[in-house]
Design a protein around this motif. Structure first.
Motif, PDB file in Angstrom:
ATOM      1  N   ALA A  74      -2.249  -4.831 -12.251  1.00  0.00           N
ATOM      2  CA  ALA A  74      -0.893  -4.641 -11.722  1.00  0.00           C
ATOM      3  C   ALA A  74      -0.640  -3.172 -11.417  1.00  0.00           C
ATOM      4  N   PRO A  75      -0.072  -2.863 -10.249  1.00  0.00           N
ATOM      5  CA  PRO A  75       0.279  -1.467  -9.957  1.00  0.00           C
ATOM      6  C   PRO A  75       1.572  -1.103 -10.700  1.00  0.00           C
ATOM      7  N   ASP A  76       1.882   0.206 -10.765  1.00  0.00           N
ATOM      8  CA  ASP A  76       3.087   0.652 -11.482  1.00  0.00           C
ATOM      9  C   ASP A  76       4.366   0.058 -10.888  1.00  0.00           C
ATOM     10  N   ARG A  86       0.881  -1.177   0.000  1.00  0.00           N
ATOM     11  CA  ARG A  86       0.000   0.000   0.000  1.00  0.00           C
ATOM     12  C   ARG A  86       0.916   1.224   0.000  1.00  0.00           C
ATOM     13  N   ASP A  87       0.798   2.068  -1.008  1.00  0.00           N
ATOM     14  CA  ASP A  87       1.763   3.162  -1.211  1.00  0.00           C
ATOM     15  C   ASP A  87       3.181   2.584  -1.135  1.00  0.00           C
ATOM     16  N   ALA A 106       4.886  -2.878  -9.603  1.00  0.00           N
ATOM     17  CA  ALA A 106       4.916  -4.352  -9.497  1.00  0.00           C
ATOM     18  C   ALA A 106       6.313  -4.897  -9.800  1.00  0.00           C
ATOM     19  N   GLN A 107       6.935  -4.395 -10.860  1.00  0.00           N
ATOM     20  CA  GLN A 107       8.258  -4.920 -11.224  1.00  0.00           C
ATOM     21  C   GLN A 107       9.290  -4.600 -10.144  1.00  0.00           C
ATOM     22  N   GLU A 108       9.123  -3.438  -9.491  1.00  0.00           N
ATOM     23  CA  GLU A 108      10.061  -3.074  -8.421  1.00  0.00           C
ATOM     24  C   GLU A 108       9.992  -4.110  -7.292  1.00  0.00           C
ATOM     25  N   ILE A 109       8.782  -4.526  -6.945  1.00  0.00           N
ATOM     26  CA  ILE A 109       8.628  -5.511  -5.858  1.00  0.00           C
ATOM     27  C   ILE A 109       9.237  -6.857  -6.282  1.00  0.00           C
ATOM     28  N   ILE A 110       8.999  -7.243  -7.530  1.00  0.00           N
ATOM     29  CA  ILE A 110       9.578  -8.497  -8.037  1.00  0.00           C
ATOM     30  C   ILE A 110      11.115  -8.437  -7.962  1.00  0.00           C
ATOM     31  N   LEU A 153      -8.742  -5.962  -0.298  1.00  0.00           N
ATOM     32  CA  LEU A 153      -9.465  -5.284  -1.382  1.00  0.00           C
ATOM     33  C   LEU A 153      -9.057  -3.824  -1.532  1.00  0.00           C
ATOM     34  N   THR A 154      -8.509  -3.252  -0.443  1.00  0.00           N
ATOM     35  CA  THR A 154      -8.199  -1.816  -0.492  1.00  0.00           C
ATOM     36  C   THR A 154      -6.709  -1.547  -0.744  1.00  0.00           C
ATOM     37  N   CYS A 155      -5.891  -2.586  -0.804  1.00  0.00           N
ATOM     38  CA  CYS A 155      -4.455  -2.345  -1.007  1.00  0.00           C
ATOM     39  C   CYS A 155      -4.136  -2.186  -2.494  1.00  0.00           C
ATOM     40  N   ASP A 156      -2.880  -1.815  -2.789  1.00  0.00           N
ATOM     41  CA  ASP A 156      -2.481  -1.644  -4.200  1.00  0.00           C
ATOM     42  C   ASP A 156      -2.225  -2.993  -4.873  1.00  0.00           C
ATOM     43  N   SER A 157      -1.603  -3.912  -4.118  1.00  0.00           N
ATOM     44  CA  SER A 157      -1.335  -5.242  -4.691  1.00  0.00           C
ATOM     45  C   SER A 157      -1.142  -6.262  -3.568  1.00  0.00           C
ATOM     46  N   ILE A 158      -1.440  -7.501  -3.909  1.00  0.00           N
ATOM     47  CA  ILE A 158      -1.258  -8.616  -2.950  1.00  0.00           C
ATOM     48  C   ILE A 158      -0.234  -9.557  -3.566  1.00  0.00           C
TER      49      ILE A 158
END
Ligand code: PLP
Length: 306
Positions: free
Chosen positions: A282-284, A211-212, A286-290, A255-260
């Motif tokens: 997918a949030p912007d 989230r953020d 997503a690749q950073e988290i990966i 349901l309220t977060c950016d990604s799970i």
């Protein structure tokens, strides 16, 4: 190219097609043992010290003899070398209480006072196999998930330590049943929820929400397995300016977060692309988290305090 490698704890490379276990191994009869699943990449075992730390913790929870970590390290290194650098592999470290007949023998030895004979030999080996096909898709496309009740309270781990909730035991039949149930519903994976509607974990993964610039996962005291991949992510993400925390999560938070994210040693970071039939784009970042997970497991260092 080898498609399976088997190494026993004495460091001997065994014929992976030959029988290894005795029929009365208590790991088979009762699921009474512990294991670790480790990714082999580039010929070495990722985040090995984290896995060995958890293996020791799990063994303590089951009152198994203390694992000799130096021997495990050697067996793992031998197995990873045999596997080679070409392909990723799924490595399992398996430790069971040993043979029922030896344990019975040990019990009668204790009664007769012959303590020297009262040491059952645990079964211990390292097995490497190819990474399942589903993994590549989970990493690139993510997974569809259904929430399923686990039927337990978040207080159970502390109230009933014999449930072994934070240990990685060989008793995974219910986890596999939940996955089959999800597959019948057309989903790839499961998020277990508690009787209080709190988020727990997947049958073989840790749940992390973003989230953020914040990453949150449920605390281990809620009865979830402390995840190696999640810890590696948190260590790396904190360095990159993320705030990481262990907090109670309601299913509504999903349901309220950016990604799970479903994190595990083999699939690494699998983004939830649909939850209970609801599409999640997918949030912007997503690749950073990966990338953080990828770097995290390569850099995961010394045995932590699990
Ligand atoms: N939770 C459960 C129940 C698991 O079985 C696993 C992995 O197998 C995980 C979480 C994720 O742990 P790790 O990242 O150490 O693979």
């Amino acid at each position: 190219m080898v498609d399976r490698v088997l190494v026993t704890l004495d460091g001997v490379v065994q014929d992976a097609d030959a029988p290894l276990l005795f029929a009365d191994d208590i790991g088979v009869l009762r699921g009474d043992g512990v294991f670790e699943t480790v990714l082999v990449r580039g010929g070495s075992a990722c985040a090995l010290e984290f896995h060995l730390g958890r293996l020791r913790r799990s063994a303590q929870a089951l009152e198994l003899p203390e694992p000799e970590l130096s021997r495990w390290r050697e067996a793992v290194e031998t197995a990873a070398k045999e596997w080679g650098t070409e392909d990723e592999g799924i490595m399992r470290l398996v430790l069971t209480r040993g043979r029922d007949s030896e344990l019975s023998g040990a019990r009668s030895s204790v009664k007769s006072g012959d303590l020297a004979a009262a040491v059952p030999v645990p079964t211990a080996y390292v097995l490497v196999m190819p990474v399942p096909e589903r993994v590549a898709k989970a990493r690139t496309e993510g997974v569809s998930v259904v929430t399923l009740p686990r039927g337990i309270s978040i207080d159970l781990a502390q109230a009933a330590p014999w449930q072994l909730l934070g240990a990685k035991t060989l008793s995974y039949a219910t986890n596999m049943a939940a996955l089959r149930f999800a597959h019948r519903m057309g989903a790839d994976d499961v998020i277990f929820t508690s009787t209080e509607n709190r988020v727990l974990e997947g049958p073989r993964s840790t749940v992390v929400i973003a989230r953020d610039k914040k990453l949150i996962t449920p605390p281990a005291k809620n009865g979830v397995l402390p995840g190696v991949t999640q810890r590696a992510l948190f260590a790396e993400a904190e360095k990159a300016g993320w705030t990481c925390s262990y907090e109670l999560l309601f299913t509504a938070d999903l349901l309220t977060c950016d990604s799970i994210w479903m994190l595990s040693s083999i699939s690494l970071a699998a983004r939830v692309n649909s939850l209970d039939g609801l599409r999640m784009s997918a949030p912007d970042n997503a690749q950073e988290i990966i990338d953080l997970v990828d770097r995290g497991i390569d850099r995961a260092g010394a045995i932590g305090d699990w």
